[in-house]
Write an enzyme that holds these catalytic residues in place. Sequence first.
Site, PDB file in Angstrom:
ATOM      1  N   LYS A  45       0.606  -1.315   0.257  1.00 50.06           N
ATOM      2  CA  LYS A  45       0.119   0.070   0.171  1.00 50.06           C
ATOM      3  C   LYS A  45       0.855   1.165  -0.033  1.00 50.06           C
ATOM      4  O   LYS A  45       0.529   2.179  -0.668  1.00 50.06           O
ATOM      5  CB  LYS A  45      -0.965  -0.081   1.194  1.00 50.06           C
ATOM      6  CG  LYS A  45      -1.650   1.226   1.140  1.00 50.06           C
ATOM      7  CD  LYS A  45      -2.656   1.442   2.608  1.00 50.06           C
ATOM      8  CE  LYS A  45      -1.705   2.040   3.770  1.00 50.06           C
ATOM      9  NZ  LYS A  45      -2.847   2.269   4.803  1.00 50.06           N
ATOM     10  N   GLY A 117      -5.334   7.740   4.972  1.00 50.37           N
ATOM     11  CA  GLY A 117      -4.670   8.619   5.763  1.00 50.37           C
ATOM     12  C   GLY A 117      -3.484   9.202   4.659  1.00 50.37           C
ATOM     13  O   GLY A 117      -3.217  10.203   4.724  1.00 50.37           O
ATOM     14  N   SER A 191       4.763  10.262   9.955  1.00 48.05           N
ATOM     15  CA  SER A 191       5.992  10.676   9.201  1.00 48.05           C
ATOM     16  C   SER A 191       5.205  10.900   7.683  1.00 48.05           C
ATOM     17  O   SER A 191       5.918  11.491   6.732  1.00 48.05           O
ATOM     18  CB  SER A 191       6.885   9.278   8.723  1.00 48.05           C
ATOM     19  OG  SER A 191       6.066   8.423   8.264  1.00 48.05           O
ATOM     20  N   ASP A 333       3.775  -0.273  12.405  1.00 48.85           N
ATOM     21  CA  ASP A 333       2.353  -0.935  11.878  1.00 48.85           C
ATOM     22  C   ASP A 333       2.559  -2.512  12.186  1.00 48.85           C
ATOM     23  O   ASP A 333       1.498  -3.151  11.910  1.00 48.85           O
ATOM     24  CB  ASP A 333       2.430  -0.664  10.431  1.00 48.85           C
ATOM     25  CG  ASP A 333       1.738   0.478  10.002  1.00 48.85           C
ATOM     26  OD1 ASP A 333       1.037   1.015  10.927  1.00 48.85           O
ATOM     27  OD2 ASP A 333       1.882   0.877   8.858  1.00 48.85           O
ATOM     28  N   ARG A 405      -5.440  -3.856  10.749  1.00 48.08           N
ATOM     29  CA  ARG A 405      -4.474  -4.597  11.422  1.00 48.08           C
ATOM     30  C   ARG A 405      -4.912  -5.173  12.681  1.00 48.08           C
ATOM     31  O   ARG A 405      -4.179  -6.151  12.887  1.00 48.08           O
ATOM     32  CB  ARG A 405      -3.131  -3.376  11.600  1.00 48.08           C
ATOM     33  CG  ARG A 405      -2.724  -2.744  10.260  1.00 48.08           C
ATOM     34  CD  ARG A 405      -1.531  -2.324  10.188  1.00 48.08           C
ATOM     35  NE  ARG A 405      -0.975  -1.746   9.031  1.00 48.08           N
ATOM     36  CZ  ARG A 405      -0.884  -2.549   7.740  1.00 48.08           C
ATOM     37  NH1 ARG A 405      -0.922  -3.986   7.928  1.00 48.08           N
ATOM     38  NH2 ARG A 405      -0.661  -1.981   6.657  1.00 48.08           N
ATOM     39  N   LYS A 430      -9.363  -2.834   3.800  1.00 49.42           N
ATOM     40  CA  LYS A 430      -8.548  -1.611   3.564  1.00 49.42           C
ATOM     41  C   LYS A 430      -7.303  -1.867   2.930  1.00 49.42           C
ATOM     42  O   LYS A 430      -6.809  -1.029   2.098  1.00 49.42           O
ATOM     43  CB  LYS A 430      -8.282  -0.867   4.784  1.00 49.42           C
ATOM     44  CG  LYS A 430      -7.747   0.395   4.973  1.00 49.42           C
ATOM     45  CD  LYS A 430      -7.634   0.991   6.382  1.00 49.42           C
ATOM     46  CE  LYS A 430      -6.800   2.394   6.400  1.00 49.42           C
ATOM     47  NZ  LYS A 430      -7.324   3.469   5.888  1.00 49.42           N
TER      48      LYS A 430
END
Length: 445
Positions: A45, A117, A191, A333, A405, A430
């Site tokens: 992604k 995001g 970030s 993540d 997640r 997602k």
Amino acid sequence: MSAPHTTTDASLSATDAVVSAPHTAADASLTTTDAPLTARVPGSKSITNRALLLAAAARGTSRLRAPLVSDDTLAFRGALTALGVRVEAGPHDAFWDVTGTGRGPVGGGGVWCADAGTAARFLPPFTATGRGTYVFDGSAQLRARPLRPLADALERLGATVRAEGDAGLPLRVDADGLRGGELQVDGGLSSQFLSGLLMAGPLLRTPLTVTVRDLVSRPYIDMTVALMRRFGAEVTEEAPGVFRIGTGGYTAVDLPVEPDASTASYFLAAAAVTGRTVTVPGLGRDSLQGDLGFVEVLRTAGARVDVGEDAVTVTGTGRLRGGFEVDMGAISDTFMTLAAIAPLADAPITVRGIGHARLKESDRIAAVAGNLAACGVETETGPDWMTVRPGPVRPALIACHRDHRIAMAFSVLGLRAPGLGFDDPSCVGKTFPGFHAELRRLFPE
């Protein structure tokens, strides 16, 4: 690779959970004699959405091969289309051809970011380099995520920006091009703010020098810089955290997209807890993705790890080793992957440096701790850390918080702790709509 320190599947509804005896940490009956497994992990992604933006900003038509096709990337692609960028998909989405004009968009309009995001953080700087009034908005979940540091930075570069929501969205950008110069950015929240500004840099009127402080998730910035250079940008890091970007723009490229390292973490962790061998092709030692560093955490936990030139393989030993602390700030993540399987270890595991994970799709520290508590697992948490203690895992309904997640990480725990159900299994769309089917293919009941 940066190592750390130290289509919707509705069939997995909560009512499908099979209740059976809970796991105990002393279970050592696993073997490693089964045939190796090859996980089919879709494209990254992070690479897909960065490459979409860079291709839109480049001169000519770029081909993105094997892009990730998921809710977030389709939202990003749709947002670019709304901005006038032409994106043509090949058969079965085997590739996407993106035609850019070498400049920012013109004409203005509304931009819907859905839950993505990256769209909310990457696209406002891109539009600010163009002309027109743009209004960005997204889902309630995305509206809750911070955007103010990015809006402030764009104003210092000459844009007129108004954040209408409490955190950021809806966001209005009145664009008339951006000047360069000196810019300081706080990288402590995400970030993605810095990545969005860096990628806009080659389209500014004059060179841009960005100094960032308190940067989290540094590997994602390394990925951004590497992809910018792949598209022909002039970007140098003159000192740690000081980036200089020239105004030469971008040129079109032909880019293969690597499998997603964050998604790979679930299948590699599954190998560690089941005593099987799992290989993910396409992820090797030259990967652009820092999250491949998760395999070093699995090595610390006792798994056998091989990172080759074009594949990574993890073999579980039948025992998950605990009794260590690990700073996962650079690969946050994947911290949920470790935390979700930590109850299976032989001693407590502490994860540190993950405070910024509270500002993701959910407060991920609280969400993991809450779900482990529902499973009868003891945890301790602080502002940027959590400790998970091993013990029996009882059947429970996992609250996904619309966070892909969370659902994927606890699905790995479910391989050793039957009886887990999910209140929103389809949220994996997602980033990987076929996740549940692939996990069942590799590890059938």
